[in-house]
Design a protein around this motif. Structure first.
Motif, PDB file in Angstrom:
ATOM      1  N   ASP A 116      12.050  -4.828  -7.099  1.00 53.15           N
ATOM      2  CA  ASP A 116      12.814  -3.611  -6.822  1.00 53.15           C
ATOM      3  C   ASP A 116      13.787  -3.905  -5.695  1.00 53.15           C
ATOM      4  OD1 ASP A 116      13.804  -1.073  -6.196  1.00 53.15           O
ATOM      5  OD2 ASP A 116      11.900  -0.076  -6.590  1.00 53.15           O
ATOM      6  N   THR A 117      15.079  -3.808  -5.977  1.00 50.59           N
ATOM      7  CA  THR A 117      16.146  -3.966  -4.982  1.00 50.59           C
ATOM      8  C   THR A 117      16.070  -5.320  -4.274  1.00 50.59           C
ATOM      9  OG1 THR A 117      15.814  -1.575  -4.641  1.00 50.59           O
ATOM     10  CG2 THR A 117      17.465  -2.663  -3.268  1.00 50.59           C
ATOM     11  N   GLY A 118      15.828  -6.359  -5.040  1.00 56.75           N
ATOM     12  CA  GLY A 118      15.890  -7.712  -4.493  1.00 56.75           C
ATOM     13  C   GLY A 118      14.615  -8.234  -3.882  1.00 56.75           C
ATOM     14  N   PHE A 119      13.567  -7.419  -3.797  1.00 52.08           N
ATOM     15  CA  PHE A 119      12.279  -7.854  -3.263  1.00 52.08           C
ATOM     16  C   PHE A 119      11.223  -7.722  -4.349  1.00 52.08           C
ATOM     17  CE2 PHE A 119      14.620  -6.879   0.525  1.00 52.08           C
ATOM     18  CZ  PHE A 119      14.100  -7.695   1.529  1.00 52.08           C
ATOM     19  N   GLY A 120      10.145  -8.515  -4.240  1.00 49.06           N
ATOM     20  CA  GLY A 120       9.016  -8.377  -5.142  1.00 49.06           C
ATOM     21  C   GLY A 120       9.189  -9.106  -6.458  1.00 49.06           C
ATOM     22  N   GLY A 121       8.135  -9.109  -7.238  1.00 47.03           N
ATOM     23  CA  GLY A 121       8.132  -9.809  -8.513  1.00 47.03           C
ATOM     24  C   GLY A 121       7.509 -11.185  -8.389  1.00 47.03           C
ATOM     25  N   ASP A 122       7.190 -11.807  -9.518  1.00 49.86           N
ATOM     26  CA  ASP A 122       6.467 -13.083  -9.527  1.00 49.86           C
ATOM     27  C   ASP A 122       7.205 -14.187  -8.774  1.00 49.86           C
ATOM     28  OD1 ASP A 122       4.425 -11.967 -10.967  1.00 49.86           O
ATOM     29  OD2 ASP A 122       5.153 -12.650 -12.918  1.00 49.86           O
ATOM     30  N   GLU A 123       8.469 -14.364  -9.074  1.00 48.64           N
ATOM     31  CA  GLU A 123       9.218 -15.449  -8.420  1.00 48.64           C
ATOM     32  C   GLU A 123       9.307 -15.226  -6.918  1.00 48.64           C
ATOM     33  OE1 GLU A 123      12.961 -16.488 -10.102  1.00 48.64           O
ATOM     34  OE2 GLU A 123      12.260 -16.365 -12.178  1.00 48.64           O
ATOM     35  N   TRP A 124       9.585 -14.020  -6.511  1.00 46.26           N
ATOM     36  CA  TRP A 124       9.681 -13.705  -5.078  1.00 46.26           C
ATOM     37  C   TRP A 124       8.349 -13.995  -4.390  1.00 46.26           C
ATOM     38  CZ3 TRP A 124       7.470 -10.610  -1.379  1.00 46.26           C
ATOM     39  CH2 TRP A 124       8.208 -10.363  -0.224  1.00 46.26           C
ATOM     40  N   GLU A 125       7.232 -13.600  -5.017  1.00 46.04           N
ATOM     41  CA  GLU A 125       5.916 -13.794  -4.406  1.00 46.04           C
ATOM     42  C   GLU A 125       5.539 -15.268  -4.322  1.00 46.04           C
ATOM     43  OE1 GLU A 125       2.826 -11.406  -6.044  1.00 46.04           O
ATOM     44  OE2 GLU A 125       3.847  -9.506  -5.600  1.00 46.04           O
ATOM     45  N   ARG A 126       5.985 -16.078  -5.273  1.00 45.23           N
ATOM     46  CA  ARG A 126       5.686 -17.509  -5.197  1.00 45.23           C
ATOM     47  C   ARG A 126       6.315 -18.140  -3.957  1.00 45.23           C
ATOM     48  NH1 ARG A 126       5.547 -17.407 -10.990  1.00 45.23           N
ATOM     49  NH2 ARG A 126       7.822 -17.553 -11.162  1.00 45.23           N
ATOM     50  N   VAL A 127       7.425 -17.574  -3.510  1.00 49.22           N
ATOM     51  CA  VAL A 127       8.117 -18.097  -2.328  1.00 49.22           C
ATOM     52  C   VAL A 127       7.588 -17.464  -1.044  1.00 49.22           C
ATOM     53  CG1 VAL A 127      10.350 -18.273  -1.151  1.00 49.22           C
ATOM     54  CG2 VAL A 127      10.213 -18.579  -3.637  1.00 49.22           C
ATOM     55  N   HIS A 128       7.363 -16.154  -1.058  1.00 53.25           N
ATOM     56  CA  HIS A 128       7.086 -15.423   0.175  1.00 53.25           C
ATOM     57  C   HIS A 128       5.626 -15.017   0.358  1.00 53.25           C
ATOM     58  CE1 HIS A 128      11.404 -15.018   0.960  1.00 53.25           C
ATOM     59  NE2 HIS A 128      11.539 -14.740  -0.320  1.00 53.25           N
ATOM     60  N   GLY A 129       4.866 -14.961  -0.720  1.00 51.84           N
ATOM     61  CA  GLY A 129       3.483 -14.509  -0.622  1.00 51.84           C
ATOM     62  C   GLY A 129       3.313 -13.105  -1.174  1.00 51.84           C
ATOM     63  N   ARG A 130       2.042 -12.683  -1.262  1.00 47.30           N
ATOM     64  CA  ARG A 130       1.743 -11.363  -1.817  1.00 47.30           C
ATOM     65  C   ARG A 130       2.034 -10.274  -0.796  1.00 47.30           C
ATOM     66  NH1 ARG A 130      -1.766 -11.057  -6.288  1.00 47.30           N
ATOM     67  NH2 ARG A 130      -3.103  -9.452  -5.417  1.00 47.30           N
ATOM     68  N   PRO A 131       2.677  -9.166  -1.227  1.00 44.07           N
ATOM     69  CA  PRO A 131       2.989  -8.079  -0.298  1.00 44.07           C
ATOM     70  C   PRO A 131       1.736  -7.489   0.344  1.00 44.07           C
ATOM     71  CG  PRO A 131       4.255  -7.846  -2.313  1.00 44.07           C
ATOM     72  CD  PRO A 131       3.252  -8.937  -2.558  1.00 44.07           C
ATOM     73  N   CYS A 132       1.888  -7.095   1.583  1.00 42.42           N
ATOM     74  CA  CYS A 132       0.773  -6.576   2.372  1.00 42.42           C
ATOM     75  C   CYS A 132       1.335  -5.510   3.316  1.00 42.42           C
ATOM     76  CB  CYS A 132       0.155  -7.725   3.152  1.00 42.42           C
ATOM     77  SG  CYS A 132      -1.286  -7.304   4.131  1.00 42.42           S
ATOM     78  N   LEU A 133       0.693  -4.355   3.394  1.00 41.58           N
ATOM     79  CA  LEU A 133       1.184  -3.252   4.215  1.00 41.58           C
ATOM     80  C   LEU A 133       0.065  -2.653   5.050  1.00 41.58           C
ATOM     81  CD1 LEU A 133       3.381  -1.389   1.570  1.00 41.58           C
ATOM     82  CD2 LEU A 133       4.227  -2.632   3.571  1.00 41.58           C
ATOM     83  N   PRO A 134       0.415  -2.092   6.224  1.00 43.36           N
ATOM     84  CA  PRO A 134      -0.592  -1.356   6.995  1.00 43.36           C
ATOM     85  C   PRO A 134      -0.955  -0.058   6.290  1.00 43.36           C
ATOM     86  CG  PRO A 134       1.571  -1.096   7.992  1.00 43.36           C
ATOM     87  CD  PRO A 134       1.729  -2.100   6.883  1.00 43.36           C
ATOM     88  N   ALA A 135      -1.993   0.606   6.762  1.00 45.12           N
ATOM     89  CA  ALA A 135      -2.406   1.872   6.158  1.00 45.12           C
ATOM     90  C   ALA A 135      -1.300   2.898   6.313  1.00 45.12           C
ATOM     91  CB  ALA A 135      -3.684   2.374   6.829  1.00 45.12           C
ATOM     92  N   LEU A 136      -0.835   3.440   5.201  1.00 42.90           N
ATOM     93  CA  LEU A 136       0.173   4.497   5.268  1.00 42.90           C
ATOM     94  C   LEU A 136       0.145   5.323   4.001  1.00 42.90           C
ATOM     95  CD1 LEU A 136       2.655   3.304   3.348  1.00 42.90           C
ATOM     96  CD2 LEU A 136       3.225   2.060   5.405  1.00 42.90           C
ATOM     97  N   MET A 137       0.736   6.506   4.111  1.00 44.19           N
ATOM     98  CA  MET A 137       0.867   7.405   2.971  1.00 44.19           C
ATOM     99  C   MET A 137       2.313   7.400   2.511  1.00 44.19           C
ATOM    100  SD  MET A 137      -2.048   8.918   2.135  1.00 44.19           S
ATOM    101  CE  MET A 137      -1.446  10.327   1.214  1.00 44.19           C
ATOM    102  N   PHE A 138       2.506   7.324   1.187  1.00 38.62           N
ATOM    103  CA  PHE A 138       3.837   7.360   0.592  1.00 38.62           C
ATOM    104  C   PHE A 138       4.039   8.672  -0.169  1.00 38.62           C
ATOM    105  CE2 PHE A 138       3.823   2.499   0.257  1.00 38.62           C
ATOM    106  CZ  PHE A 138       4.806   2.332   1.226  1.00 38.62           C
ATOM    107  N   HIS A 139       5.248   9.169  -0.114  1.00 36.24           N
ATOM    108  CA  HIS A 139       5.681  10.276  -0.972  1.00 36.24           C
ATOM    109  C   HIS A 139       7.205  10.304  -0.971  1.00 36.24           C
ATOM    110  CE1 HIS A 139       6.645  14.376  -2.299  1.00 36.24           C
ATOM    111  NE2 HIS A 139       5.452  14.384  -2.871  1.00 36.24           N
TER     112      HIS A 139
END
Length: 656
Positions: A612-635
């Motif tokens: 999404d918008t240039g970040f994420g996806g299989d190729e991106w994760e192979r280079v940067h690692g798996r996304p990780c976030l602190p505890a938060l609520m999204f809406h």
């Protein structure tokens, strides 16, 4: 205290001067609507106000000033887009974490080492321990999950993502949450059906699971803790006794609607809520899928029709926890309500009132949006919000409630923040229920004649009747489009003292809902976002804005956030200059929590492994690692699924 307020004022004025210089360096000295339209954030300045209503003296002049300020905001928002700190909320991964061992000893006890670098996170009380038994009459009985055994703890990583910004609003420390935990999708959702090479757990055929049955079995196992619906001990459930005879229970109404298609991520989120709030607590919470049936047919007197709608609209595994309702079924309870007032947009809580009228076993209810997501642990969130709210004294509470808590500006929540409120308001604070013609307050009366005679003691240890996740602001003169939606209230009418919160995700007490029900029976009503807040104010109940962490895609300073989001006359979030006013809500576009904002969907898609918008996806994760976030609520979060290369999500306001 006067010195504190003086310093506070000078900091704000100094920042306004600096902002004016920043704007004049990069843009023409006179910023018109046309000038702003040349900036990528073009529609900040072009939104026109709603149809004119009766305006207060000086309103037009104030509106013109507000438009000019909004143009300044648009220019600054665009300027910050090129700042080195912009966009740091995107791209956090497990590959770079810091502060892995920064937490209290109590928080460390909630973690246990598992495979790889993950730790099992157990935020629950130490059930059946000596300390726990000292405050409870009956034992906690563990409950089985869909595989026939107790569900395991979710997995987390220790640490804070490298370069990830601090929250703009709110604070983990103030809520008592462990800030330095990082959640990635495998550890968070693996056991709830997310397929991943990193996920373990037993295979479950989800279509054969009955989450309603599992919850009911769990409650029956723990019935000695809660008693029955007509148990006289229920009057003690919101008291300050250290050893209550019975424990309180909370319903969680996950609001959905007919026509919704449930994605795999929707299902995973619901499974996690049921497990973490009901099965792991032994029934302290009970989760319902609360479905608004948009068709007007009376399906409630015909069991077959009811079952047909439920089975057509809801995945099989959730049938047993589903409650259907429609507008007609709740309108019949309130014949004196204006027809417009009783439509769901203005009357979201009528259905909640009806639910609580039919379910006497619950003392509280969470009104929970189906398009919100907790990246952290559900129980950790709701328990910490409840504990924080219970600790709050009533002195200065309504005034603290009406501003976004910005730690860099307000200082320690229980220290400098309180004293600043004292200086700004003096005796002009809410102390008990206000005197309003036709309203007989039923809440507790203050123990002292003035707040100055109370040393922040009244209200400490008292359960909150209302907990919100955003400020409880005064909509009068705010420009908020629904601020004048008032029906009834006799001679007071449009002059009714009132409060509001944007996004209705909140916890309400039975006492508050009973009073809302009584006012609606009389034909007295306000818009959904105002109803619980206003009734709590009029009746002297305890309402608390719990400062949940909210992040931004721009590197705003605390003083900048104060200017743009606490822009009222006394630096509150309501009143003239409110960010919730018409045409000014785009200020929330870069936040992680509002009813329209860009980061929630984009960050969540990335976190789920989707580009999404240039970040994420299989190729991106192979280079940067798996996304990780602190505890938060999204809406808001809508329709989570993989879209393919080049996808860019966007969440626009429904007006231009």
């Amino acid at each position: 205290m006067v010195l504190i307020a003086l310093v506070y004022y000078c900091l704000l004025k100094g920042e306004e001067i600096r902002l004016a210089r920043l704007t004049s360096d990069k843009f023409p000295k006179t910023i018109t609507t046309q000038t702003v339209l040349e900036v990528p954030a073009e529609d900040f300045g072009q939104i026109q106000p709603p149809p004119a209503q009766d305006e207060a003296p000086g309103q037009e002049e104030e509106n013109n000033r507000a438009r000019q300020i909004q143009a300044e905001y648009a220019a600054e928002y665009e300027a910050l887009r090129h700042s080195p700190g912009a966009g740091l909320i995107y791209g956090a991964t497990v590959a770079k974490l810091k502060n892995q061992n920064t937490r209290s000893s109590g928080q460390e006890k909630d973690l246990a080492k598992t495979e790889e670098q993950r730790f099992a996170f157990d935020p629950y009380p130490k059930y059946n321990s000596r300390e726990w038994r000292a405050a409870h009459d009956a034992d906690h009985v563990p409950c089985d999950g869909p595989a026939g055994s107790v569900m395991r703890d979710i997995g987390v990583f220790k640490g804070w993502p490298w370069d990830f910004p601090e929250p703009g609003f709110g604070s983990y420390e103030v809520l008592g949450m462990d800030k330095n935990l990082c959640f990635e999708r495998g550890g968070r959702l693996g056991q709830y059906g997310l397929q991943s090479r990193h996920d373990g757990g037993e295979f479950v055929e989800w279509s054969t699971v009955d989450w309603g049955l599992l919850q009911n079995q769990c409650v029956r196992k723990n019935q000695d803790r809660f008693g029955s619906a007509d148990d006289d001990s229920k009057v003690d459930r919101v008291s300050n006794e250290t050893k209550p005879r019975r424990e309180s229970r909370t319903a969680v109404l996950l609001r959905s609607y007919t026509g919704k298609e449930y994605s795999e991520n929707d299902k995973q989120a619901i499974r996690s809520m049921v497990t973490e709030l009901n099965l792991r607590t032994g029934g302290e919470y009970h989760v319902y899928l609360f479905v608004h049936v948009k068709r007007p047919d009376d399906i409630f007197g015909d069991r077959n029709a009811y079952q047909f709608v439920m089975q057509k609209e809801v995945p099989r595994e959730f049938w047993g926890m589903t409650v259907l309702w429609n507008d007609d079924s709740v309108r019949r309870m309130y014949p004196k309500l204006d027809e417009t007032a009783s439509k769901v947009h203005n009357a979201q809580y009528l259905s909640v009132q009806k639910f609580m009228h039919e379910h006497k076993e619950f003392d509280f209810v969470w009104n929970w949006e189906v398009d919100s997501r907790a990246v952290g642990h559900h129980y950790d969130f709701v328990s910490k919000l409840a504990e924080f709210s219970k600790r709050q004294p009533r002195k200065g509470l309504w005034e603290r409630n009406e501003r976004f808590y910005i730690r860099d500006v307000h200082g320690e929540y229980d220290g400098q923040f309180r004293k600043t409120i004292e200086v700004l308001y003096g005796n002009d604070t809410v102390w008990g229920a206000p005197e309003v013609a036709g309203v007989a307050p039923l809440g507790p009366k203050p123990p002292t004649r003035t707040p100055q005679d109370d040393d922040y003691q009244w209200g400490v240890g008292e359960e909150a009747d209302l907990i919100t996740l955003s400020p409880i602001f005064n909509p009068v003169n705010s420009g908020w489009i629904l601020g004048g939606e008032i029906w009834g209230f006799g001679e007071v009418g449009k002059n009714l003292p009132r409060r509001a919160t944007i996004i209705t995700q909140s916890r309400l007490s039975r006492r508050l809902l009973d009073l809302m029900h009584a006012e609606d029976i009389r034909g007295n009503h306000v818009a959904s976002e105002m109803m619980p807040q206003t009734i709590a104010l009029l009746h002297g109940l305890k309402a608390v804005y719990a400062p949940m962490p909210v992040f931004f895609d721009r590197p705003w300073t605390g003083v900048q956030l104060e200017r743009w989001f606490n822009g009222g006359p006394r630096r509150e979030s309501g009143g003239f200059g409110s960010a919730m006013g018409w045409g000014r809500e785009k200020r929330f576009q870069g936040s992680t929590w509002y009813y329209r904002a860009d980061p929630p969907q984009r960050m969540y898609n990335n976190w789920m492994g989707y580009e999404d918008t240039g970040f994420g996806g299989d190729e991106w994760e192979r280079v940067h690692g798996r996304p990780c976030l602190p505890a938060l609520m999204f809406h808001p979060i809508k329709d989570v699924r993989e879209r393919g290369p080049g996808y860019e999500s966007k969440s626009d306001l429904p007006y231009r």
